[in-house]
Scaffold this motif. Structure first.
Motif, PDB file in Angstrom:
ATOM      1  N   VAL A  26      36.864  53.142  72.178  1.00  0.00           N
ATOM      2  CA  VAL A  26      35.472  52.972  71.782  1.00  0.00           C
ATOM      3  C   VAL A  26      34.766  51.914  72.621  1.00  0.00           C
ATOM      4  N   ALA A  27      33.449  51.979  72.598  1.00  0.00           N
ATOM      5  CA  ALA A  27      32.587  50.953  73.203  1.00  0.00           C
ATOM      6  C   ALA A  27      31.425  50.708  72.256  1.00  0.00           C
ATOM      7  N   PRO A  67      23.648  44.743  73.122  1.00  0.00           N
ATOM      8  CA  PRO A  67      24.713  45.128  72.184  1.00  0.00           C
ATOM      9  C   PRO A  67      25.574  43.945  71.788  1.00  0.00           C
ATOM     10  N   VAL A  68      26.063  43.988  70.567  1.00  0.00           N
ATOM     11  CA  VAL A  68      27.034  43.000  70.104  1.00  0.00           C
ATOM     12  C   VAL A  68      28.289  43.136  70.960  1.00  0.00           C
ATOM     13  N   THR A  69      28.869  42.028  71.377  1.00  0.00           N
ATOM     14  CA  THR A  69      30.083  42.090  72.177  1.00  0.00           C
ATOM     15  C   THR A  69      31.288  42.399  71.286  1.00  0.00           C
ATOM     16  N   VAL A  70      32.312  42.970  71.880  1.00  0.00           N
ATOM     17  CA  VAL A  70      33.529  43.258  71.134  1.00  0.00           C
ATOM     18  C   VAL A  70      34.141  41.971  70.606  1.00  0.00           C
ATOM     19  N   ASP A  71      34.099  40.902  71.404  1.00  0.00           N
ATOM     20  CA  ASP A  71      34.657  39.625  70.954  1.00  0.00           C
ATOM     21  C   ASP A  71      33.935  39.118  69.701  1.00  0.00           C
ATOM     22  N   ASP A  72      32.593  39.194  69.712  1.00  0.00           N
ATOM     23  CA  ASP A  72      31.836  38.754  68.536  1.00  0.00           C
ATOM     24  C   ASP A  72      32.127  39.655  67.342  1.00  0.00           C
ATOM     25  N   PHE A  73      32.215  40.953  67.596  1.00  0.00           N
ATOM     26  CA  PHE A  73      32.514  41.891  66.517  1.00  0.00           C
ATOM     27  C   PHE A  73      33.842  41.558  65.848  1.00  0.00           C
ATOM     28  N   VAL A  74      34.860  41.323  66.657  1.00  0.00           N
ATOM     29  CA  VAL A  74      36.176  41.002  66.115  1.00  0.00           C
ATOM     30  C   VAL A  74      36.152  39.662  65.385  1.00  0.00           C
ATOM     31  N   ALA A  75      35.484  38.666  65.975  1.00  0.00           N
ATOM     32  CA  ALA A  75      35.436  37.337  65.355  1.00  0.00           C
ATOM     33  C   ALA A  75      34.766  37.389  63.987  1.00  0.00           C
ATOM     34  N   VAL A  76      33.673  38.125  63.900  1.00  0.00           N
ATOM     35  CA  VAL A  76      32.954  38.246  62.627  1.00  0.00           C
ATOM     36  C   VAL A  76      33.838  38.909  61.578  1.00  0.00           C
ATOM     37  N   PHE A 110      28.809  52.256  67.796  1.00  0.00           N
ATOM     38  CA  PHE A 110      30.043  52.583  68.489  1.00  0.00           C
ATOM     39  C   PHE A 110      29.963  53.983  69.086  1.00  0.00           C
ATOM     40  N   THR A 111      30.479  54.137  70.284  1.00  0.00           N
ATOM     41  CA  THR A 111      30.613  55.446  70.892  1.00  0.00           C
ATOM     42  C   THR A 111      32.024  55.581  71.473  1.00  0.00           C
ATOM     43  N   PRO A 112      32.550  56.819  71.503  1.00  0.00           N
ATOM     44  CA  PRO A 112      31.945  58.028  70.951  1.00  0.00           C
ATOM     45  C   PRO A 112      32.082  58.063  69.433  1.00  0.00           C
ATOM     46  N   LYS A 113      31.145  58.736  68.774  1.00  0.00           N
ATOM     47  CA  LYS A 113      31.199  58.886  67.336  1.00  0.00           C
ATOM     48  C   LYS A 113      32.189  59.979  66.948  1.00  0.00           C
ATOM     49  N   ALA A 114      32.814  59.806  65.794  1.00  0.00           N
ATOM     50  CA  ALA A 114      33.603  60.893  65.226  1.00  0.00           C
ATOM     51  C   ALA A 114      32.639  61.984  64.754  1.00  0.00           C
ATOM     52  N   ARG A 115      32.957  63.220  65.056  1.00  0.00           N
ATOM     53  CA  ARG A 115      32.083  64.346  64.760  1.00  0.00           C
ATOM     54  C   ARG A 115      32.247  64.784  63.311  1.00  0.00           C
ATOM     55  N   GLY A 116      31.136  65.013  62.618  1.00  0.00           N
ATOM     56  CA  GLY A 116      31.199  65.555  61.277  1.00  0.00           C
ATOM     57  C   GLY A 116      31.439  67.051  61.302  1.00  0.00           C
ATOM     58  N   GLY A 117      31.935  67.600  60.198  1.00  0.00           N
ATOM     59  CA  GLY A 117      32.073  69.035  60.069  1.00  0.00           C
ATOM     60  C   GLY A 117      33.275  69.640  60.757  1.00  0.00           C
ATOM     61  N   LEU A 118      34.162  68.817  61.320  1.00  0.00           N
ATOM     62  CA  LEU A 118      35.368  69.345  61.953  1.00  0.00           C
ATOM     63  C   LEU A 118      36.518  69.444  60.953  1.00  0.00           C
ATOM     64  N   VAL A 119      36.650  68.422  60.132  1.00  0.00           N
ATOM     65  CA  VAL A 119      37.697  68.371  59.106  1.00  0.00           C
ATOM     66  C   VAL A 119      37.045  67.909  57.810  1.00  0.00           C
ATOM     67  N   LEU A 120      37.174  68.713  56.756  1.00  0.00           N
ATOM     68  CA  LEU A 120      36.650  68.361  55.443  1.00  0.00           C
ATOM     69  C   LEU A 120      37.804  67.999  54.515  1.00  0.00           C
TER      70      LEU A 120
END
Length: 399
Positions: free
Chosen positions: A239-240, A361-370, A384-394
């Protein structure tokens, strides 16, 4: 014991039902257009009030239609049932390295929102409670979960990444594939009970799981008293974090007055030549109004890291103090990183918004620290990208 479980009764797409999640759009008209072009999209079930024939209804009023659509999709063979499975997930594109994950069920009682609340699933953003209630009502009406919470495995992410890459490489032809709006290919493989499923579930549950996408859906599972919720557990290498910007449809002020108010509030404001861009790093934001671009450094306080993130300063200083807007005000549109700076400026130029706010964008380091500090990020601050797609698995509820 792991907090990660197989899906007791899963419904696996046979193709054509994949969709962006309900909250990935800057304009409701986009949702209507997608549903009109593909009535079998899971978006028609997740957002039934945006279907062309239901416009003008509330989501609650359109819920019977959502239940009917799901029943029809299952009867027509758009989904096939499976029991006690996890589902391998791979996302590929021509420009990025593959992303990996797995569809599973996760214990709802593991969700933690503060340092004194135990649990391995960390939810990290404030939410809009009205949206949560809509997700609860939808799940109750259709009896299924259609889009997953995206969870980031922070403890054994590297091991999980390698194991998922190996498993998908050996899995053969996918059960289904789906291509998203960015040209990425989403592929899935159901995995039945056995040693490999056990190994992957142990890795997926082998450390703290951070909600990367789906704060509203995870809280909906709690409010709806679901014992488990549908999730895709992914890895840090998959992810990014992209920008998460804002549009204000009615600011109640002219650009000149806005600049004066900002300076009075202690901000530094400098005109910028040309069109707006998203700042590469934090510390200042860009505003676009009346055909002009401004670089704005908002006054920081003496609070925590979270309280001084750009997204928090925008919410507190610019939106609340300067414009008098609550974060949930309908005049604020939260726009994810799939929409460019030029698109944002175009919305202002076309008169559909008065103000664009572009935030690094928020940095990964800040995200983890928070998250490790069990603090909450401002609303809509991490895309976050890529997003998990809806409608593939219910996931069928009550199974």
């Amino acid at each position: 014991m792991t907090v990660v479980h197989p899906i007791a009764r899963a419904w696996i797409t046979t193709g054509g039902t994949g969709a962006q999640n309900y909250d990935e759009f800057a304009d409701d008209a986009e949702i209507t257009a997608i549903i009109e072009a593909n009535p079998h999209s899971a978006l028609a079930i997740e957002m039934p009030h945006r279907a062309p024939e239901s416009l003008g209804q509330s989501l609650v009023e359109a819920l019977p239609a959502a239940a009917d659509r799901l029943a029809e999709a299952k009867a027509e063979g758009s989904y096939t049932p499976a029991e006690q499975v996890v589902v391998l997930y791979r996302i590929t594109s021509p420009v990025d390295e593959p992303a990996y994950g797995m569809f599973v069920m996760v214990d709802t009682d593991q969700i933690s929102t503060s340092a004194d609340e135990p649990g391995l699933v960390i939810r990290n953003e404030d939410v809009f409670i009205a949206k949560v209630r809509e997700r609860v009502a939808l799940a109750e009406a259709v009896g299924h979960l259609l889009s997953p919470v995206l969870l980031l495995q922070t403890g054994r992410g590297d091991e999980l990444h390698a194991a998922l890459a190996k498993a998908t490489d050996a899995a053969g032809v996918p059960a289904a594939t789906d291509i998203d709006q960015a040209g990425r290919t989403h592929a899935i493989w159901p995995l039945e009970p056995g040693a490999l499923q056990d190994e992957l579930r142990a890795l997926a549950g082998g450390g703290e799981l951070v909600v990367a996408d789906g704060n509203h859906r995870s809280l909906a599972a709690q409010i709806g008293e679901l014992p488990r919720f549908l999730a895709v557990i992914t890895t840090p290498a998959s992810v990014a974090i992209q920008p998460y910007n804002r549009l204000v449809s009615e600011s109640g002020t002219t650009p000149e007055e806005l600049v004066d108010r900002l300076r009075s509030a202690g901000a530094q404001v400098e005109p910028v030549d040309g069109r707006p861009t998203v700042p590469a790093t934090g510390g200042s934001v860009q505003l676009y109004a009346g055909g002009r671009t401004y670089a704005v450094t908002l006054p920081a306080g003496e609070g925590t890291l979270v309280e001084n993130l750009d997204h928090a300063l925008v919410e507190r200083v610019l939106l609340r103090d300067v414009l008098g807007l609550d974060p949930g005000d309908k005049r604020i549109n939260y726009v994810g990183g799939d929409y460019s700076a030029q698109w944002l400026a175009g919305e202002v130029d076309a008169g559909r918004a008065e103000l664009a706010i572009l935030i690094a964008p928020v940095t990964v380091d800040d995200f983890v620290a928070v998250n490790l500090a069990r603090q909450k990020l401002p609303r809509k601050s991490t895309w976050f990208t890529p997003k998990a797609r809806g409608g593939l698995v219910l996931a069928q509820l009550g199974a």
